[in-house]
Design a protein around this motif. Structure first.
Motif, short mmCIF file in Angstrom:
data_model
loop_
_atom_site.label_atom_id
_atom_site.label_comp_id
_atom_site.label_asym_id
_atom_site.label_seq_id
_atom_site.Cartn_x
_atom_site.Cartn_y
_atom_site.Cartn_z
N GLY A 9 0.83 -1.20 0.00
CA GLY A 9 0.00 0.00 0.00
C GLY A 9 0.86 1.25 0.00
N THR A 10 0.21 2.41 -0.01
CA THR A 10 0.92 3.67 0.04
C THR A 10 1.39 3.94 1.47
N GLN A 11 2.26 4.91 1.64
CA GLN A 11 2.70 5.27 2.98
C GLN A 11 1.52 5.73 3.83
N PHE A 12 0.64 6.56 3.24
CA PHE A 12 -0.53 7.00 3.98
C PHE A 12 -1.46 5.83 4.24
N GLY A 13 -1.57 4.91 3.29
CA GLY A 13 -2.38 3.71 3.48
C GLY A 13 -1.86 2.87 4.63
N GLN A 14 -0.55 2.75 4.74
CA GLN A 14 0.04 2.00 5.86
C GLN A 14 -0.30 2.68 7.19
N ALA A 15 -0.31 4.00 7.21
CA ALA A 15 -0.68 4.72 8.43
C ALA A 15 -2.15 4.49 8.78
N ILE A 16 -3.03 4.48 7.76
CA ILE A 16 -4.45 4.19 7.99
C ILE A 16 -4.59 2.80 8.61
N ALA A 17 -3.95 1.82 7.99
CA ALA A 17 -4.04 0.44 8.50
C ALA A 17 -3.50 0.34 9.92
N SER A 18 -2.39 1.01 10.19
CA SER A 18 -1.80 0.96 11.53
C SER A 18 -2.74 1.54 12.58
N GLU A 19 -3.36 2.67 12.25
CA GLU A 19 -4.31 3.28 13.20
C GLU A 19 -5.49 2.35 13.46
N ALA A 20 -5.97 1.68 12.43
CA ALA A 20 -7.09 0.75 12.61
C ALA A 20 -6.68 -0.47 13.42
N VAL A 21 -5.52 -1.03 13.12
CA VAL A 21 -5.03 -2.21 13.85
C VAL A 21 -4.86 -1.90 15.34
N ALA A 22 -4.49 -0.67 15.65
CA ALA A 22 -4.31 -0.28 17.06
C ALA A 22 -5.63 -0.33 17.84
N ASN A 96 -2.60 -7.41 1.02
CA ASN A 96 -3.44 -7.86 -0.08
C ASN A 96 -4.34 -9.03 0.33
N SER A 97 -4.05 -9.66 1.46
CA SER A 97 -4.81 -10.85 1.85
C SER A 97 -5.44 -10.77 3.23
N ALA A 98 -5.28 -9.65 3.94
CA ALA A 98 -5.82 -9.55 5.30
C ALA A 98 -6.47 -8.19 5.52
N LEU A 99 -7.31 -8.11 6.55
CA LEU A 99 -8.04 -6.88 6.83
C LEU A 99 -8.21 -6.68 8.33
N VAL A 100 -8.65 -5.46 8.67
CA VAL A 100 -9.08 -5.12 10.02
C VAL A 100 -10.49 -4.57 9.87
N GLU A 101 -11.38 -4.96 10.79
CA GLU A 101 -12.78 -4.55 10.67
C GLU A 101 -13.45 -4.46 12.03
N ALA A 102 -14.54 -3.69 12.06
CA ALA A 102 -15.48 -3.67 13.18
C ALA A 102 -16.73 -4.35 12.62
N PRO A 103 -16.87 -5.67 12.83
CA PRO A 103 -17.86 -6.41 12.05
C PRO A 103 -19.33 -6.25 12.45
#
Length: 135
Positions: A9-22, A96-103
């Motif tokens: 992903g992009t650098q900003f995308g990595q930051a988005i994912a990191s914030e969500a994973v936290a 590309n194969s994993a996600l974080v969610e509030a289901p």
């Protein structure tokens, strides 16, 4: 540095994912956008704002699919921070194969594998249309 499992992903995308994973482990609550509970679009809202775009508005799931802040991408282009969309639900890719969610009620924010073609649209956050896309 990014949490384990946050890749590509992009650098900003990595930051988005990191914030969500936290936020993993925090409870699901319909309409919640943090800091103590989240629904799916609330988790995206929290992650984008805390990754560095305080102008990102709170959008309902349906509005995300038509927002000019996102561009459609192909499934094979998905990387960390990209939005995985289907009617009624959004999740954030951590790779590309994993996600974080509030289901849903009863299941806290979690990470998991992306299963088959469970999403109907893949989106990359590019910010306000008047801004340059995030590299």
């Amino acid at each position: 540095t990014f949490p384990s499992g946050v890749t590509s992903g992009t650098q900003f995308g990595q930051a988005i994912a990191s914030e969500a994973v936290a936020q993993v482990g925090k409870p699901y609550r319909w309409g919640a956008a943090g800091p103590n509970a989240f629904d799916c679009s609330g988790l995206l809202y929290w992650a984008i704002r805390h990754a560095g775009d305080p102008s990102y508005p709170r959008l309902v799931t349906a509005a995300i699919a038509v927002s000019t802040r996102f561009v459609k991408i192909g499934r094979n282009q998905v990387g960390a921070g990209d939005v995985l969309y289907r009617p009624g639900h959004v999740a954030i890719a951590t790779s590309n194969s994993a996600l974080v969610e509030a289901p849903r009620t009863g299941i806290p924010v979690r990470t998991r594998e992306i299963r088959g073609n469970e999403f109907t649209m893949y989106l990359r956050y590019v910010g306000l249309k008047s801004r340059s896309p995030v590299p």
